[in-house]
Write an enzyme that holds these catalytic residues in place. Structure first.
Site, PDB file in Angstrom:
ATOM      1  N   GLY A  29      -7.213  10.154  -4.125  1.00 40.63           N
ATOM      2  CA  GLY A  29      -8.895  10.054  -4.407  1.00 40.63           C
ATOM      3  C   GLY A  29      -9.065  10.400  -6.023  1.00 40.63           C
ATOM      4  CE  LYS A  30      -3.604   9.201  -8.671  1.00 44.02           C
ATOM      5  NZ  LYS A  30      -3.596   9.092  -7.252  1.00 44.02           N
ATOM      6  CB  SER A  31      -9.914   5.990  -9.379  1.00 47.53           C
ATOM      7  OG  SER A  31      -8.786   5.700 -10.081  1.00 47.53           O
ATOM      8  CE  LYS A  74      -8.507  10.359   0.342  1.00 46.76           C
ATOM      9  NZ  LYS A  74      -7.800   9.192   0.898  1.00 46.76           N
ATOM     10  CE  LYS A 107      39.124 -10.051 -24.292  1.00 45.55           C
ATOM     11  NZ  LYS A 107      39.390 -10.862 -23.016  1.00 45.55           N
ATOM     12  CB  SER A 108      45.768  -9.593 -25.210  1.00 53.86           C
ATOM     13  OG  SER A 108      44.905  -8.868 -24.478  1.00 53.86           O
ATOM     14  CB  SER A 129      33.495  -5.171 -25.969  1.00 52.07           C
ATOM     15  OG  SER A 129      34.067  -6.377 -26.554  1.00 52.07           O
TER      16      SER A 129
END
Length: 593
Positions: free
Chosen positions: A15-17, A145, A434-435, A502
């Protein structure tokens, strides 16, 4: 008239609003056109059968009205004869916790609602804890409430006891419990005959009387936001007084550099001032020609803040992609943006205590003492999106740590080796080659008399990184360590070849940032996934496809290809020998060898 910033928070549908709407209505603060619009909206999209639906006053988004919930933070200004207010209505759903953090970050007080029929829920506890972390010390517990429980005093006292017992360790200066019905207006503005057993303050009375400590208290702190130099005759520092009162003639220290001076003038568009209070935006002219820049702090020389780069901090994570330990992010603290790393993983909406590190010292105070110098936001390094928020508790590392000056430095090693150092960073999928290429490049450089070292992903995991697995967090730490080692080897004057998958751009960007601009060469070994799978020299793709290897790059873990590498090798067209020749030629073109 004094201004109070407060939030309403709590679990969804508490019930905040409705409370804010009722507060505005009962206080006679709605204009006639607003009231007419509310009546029309209540008939059209309201949830109360045509009666006034007060939540519609602040639930402005279409999705909020359709679902009857709050999603975004809604701000409203209103005033009574006693005080001015800015209220932030924050959402109750767990997935919108980050929006609640936004609303609470500037609040002086909190109204925490709970449904008396449901009691203290997990989101009620979460919001109370966040309010405490963000420095809110004054709380009203609106037990809403109660009309559903016939305004039972026993039910009210039960939930009050449950909440105050939970919140005993959260450091609130006060917790005031108010029995309410927001829809009926009970104890919102005035006392109600429906709760004859309650003689405490109504919610509005509490809001009008709660006492918050102003930022004027304490030693002066001035944040430099701009160096103001319109011509050669004037040099001032424009910014905001964060705390205390800054006076003409005050002795100040310029931090983090720790230079001393005196305030000569306090300049505004309306003329000079003799003093400036917290919240004032002014230009300060110092008596001495000291160096200060955006993000520096002018602080009382008698009681300056400390300077450090490593802290214990509370973090709230606000992004769907979790916080990865060791990954380089950016942090904005005050008016300065710095590199940032943390040591623990967090997921969306999680709160944790962590050791965090900035890549440069900053003047700071604990968040409980000074919100401006004790808080920071975390940004994604690549997108600049806000991904987290932090509150500093205390420094972890002595500010007296300094780099030791050594006689034999990098330049001396360069002269002895006869060539410039460099990181040659080969990235690509497993099986890309790569290697093999890195080995051929090192062989060619070594034959040419260059001083080299090759850091291979598999080899390093036998020693330095043997404690790491293949989760995203471990991959980040794997690359972080190698990046630091590679930077040390560059300082030693070596050409360092790094052969790692990576997969993440952020970590490759980190590796680049650790060396000088002309000391990093990114080599993208570009091999399509289907070609890498066909090669599969270690049988890893087959195992990953069978579900035997989790988090395998290209299968169930992403690979982020480089966007602007110095070298791109298409291994479907180049042999390993030809690819190695391309890399060596590029290094020669860069003046490395």
């Amino acid at each position: 008239m004094e201004l109070l910033r407060f939030i309403t928070c709590g679990s969804v549908d508490d019930g905040k609003s409705t409370l804010i709407g009722r507060l505005l209505y009962e206080s006679k603060l709605l204009y006639a056109d607003h009231l007419a619009a509310l009546e029309a909206d209540s008939r059209r999209v309201g949830t109360r059968g045509g009666e006034l639906d007060f939540a519609l006053l602040v639930d402005g988004l279409a999705a909020e009205r359709e679902q009857g919930i709050t999603i975004d933070v809604a701000y409203r200004f209103f005033a009574t004869e006693a005080r001015r207010f800015i209220v932030a209505d924050t959402p109750g759903h767990e997935q919108y916790t980050r929006n609640m953090v936004t609303g609470a970050s500037t609040a002086d007080a909190a109204v925490i609602l709970l449904d008396a029929s449901k009691g203290v829920l997990s989101q009620t506890r979460r919001h109370a804890r966040i309010a405490s972390l963000l420095g809110i010390r004054h709380v009203a517990l609106a037990v809403n409430k109660l009309d559903l429980l016939s305004y039972s005093r026993e039910a009210f006292e039960k939930v009050c006891f449950e909440f105050t017992e939970f919140a005993a360790d959260l450091g609130f200066a006060e917790i005031t419990c108010v029995p309410m019905s927001a829809t009926e207006g009970v104890n919102v503005v005035g006392h109600s005959e429906l709760t004859p057993w309650y003689d405490g303050k109504t919610l509005l009375q509490w809001l009008e009387s709660v006492v918050v400590t102003p930022e004027e208290n304490g030693p002066s702190r001035f944040l430099v936001q701009w160096v103001n130099r319109p011509d050669a005759t004037f040099r001032g520092f424009s910014g905001r007084v964060l705390r205390g009162t800054l006076r003409q003639g005050d002795e100040v220290r310029v931090l983090p550099g720790d230079r001393a001076s005196t305030v000569e003038r306090i300049v505004t568009m309306d003329g000079d001032l003799t003093e400036a209070f917290a919240g004032s935006s002014v230009t300060v002219v110092l008596a001495d020609d000291v160096d200060a820049s955006r993000g520096d702090v002018l602080a009382s020389a008698a009681d300056p803040p400390r300077v450090a780069d490593t802290f214990q901090a509370h973090l709230v994570w606000l992004n769907e992609a979790g916080l990865l330990p060791g990954r380089q992010y950016l942090a904005k603290i005050g008016a300065r943006t710095l590199g940032f790393t943390a040591t623990k993983a967090l997921q969306l909406n999680e709160i944790g205590v962590d050791s965090v590190h900035f890549d440069a010292p900053v003047p700071f105070e604990s968040y409980r003492t000074n919100r401006d110098l004790g808080s920071f936001v975390v940004l994604d390094r690549l997108t600049n999106a806000t991904v987290g928020a932090g509150m500093i508790d205390f420094a972890l590392r002595s500010p007296n740590l300094r780099w030791q000056t050594l006689t034999v430095d990098k330049q001396a090693r360069i002269e002895r080796n006869g060539h410039r150092p460099c990181v040659v960073w080969l990235t690509g999928l497993s099986g890309a080659g790569k290697s093999t290429i890195a080995d051929l490049v090192e062989k060619a450089l070594h034959a040419d008399g260059r001083h080299t070292f090759l850091l291979d992903g598999d080899n390093v995991r036998h020693g330095l990184n043997s404690d790491l697995g293949f989760s995203d967090a471990d991959r980040v730490e794997n690359i972080r360590r190698i990046a630091e080692v590679a930077a040390l080897m560059v300082d030693a004057g070596l050409i360092v070849l790094v052969s790692f998958i990576s997969p993440f751009r952020a970590e490759r960007a980190l590796a680049r940032s650790l060396v000088a601009e002309n000391e990093f060469c990114e080599v993208f070994v570009d091999t399509p996934l289907e070609v890498a799978e066909q090669r599969d020299p270690k049988g890893l793709y087959a195992r990953a496809r069978r579900g035997e290897l989790a988090n395998f790059t290209g299968i169930d873990s992403p690979y982020e290809p480089p966007e602007n590498p110095e070298v791109r090798l298409d291994t479907t067209e180049l042999s390993p020998e030809q690819a190695a020749e391309v890399v060596v030629a590029r290094l020669r073109a860069l003046g490395i060898c």
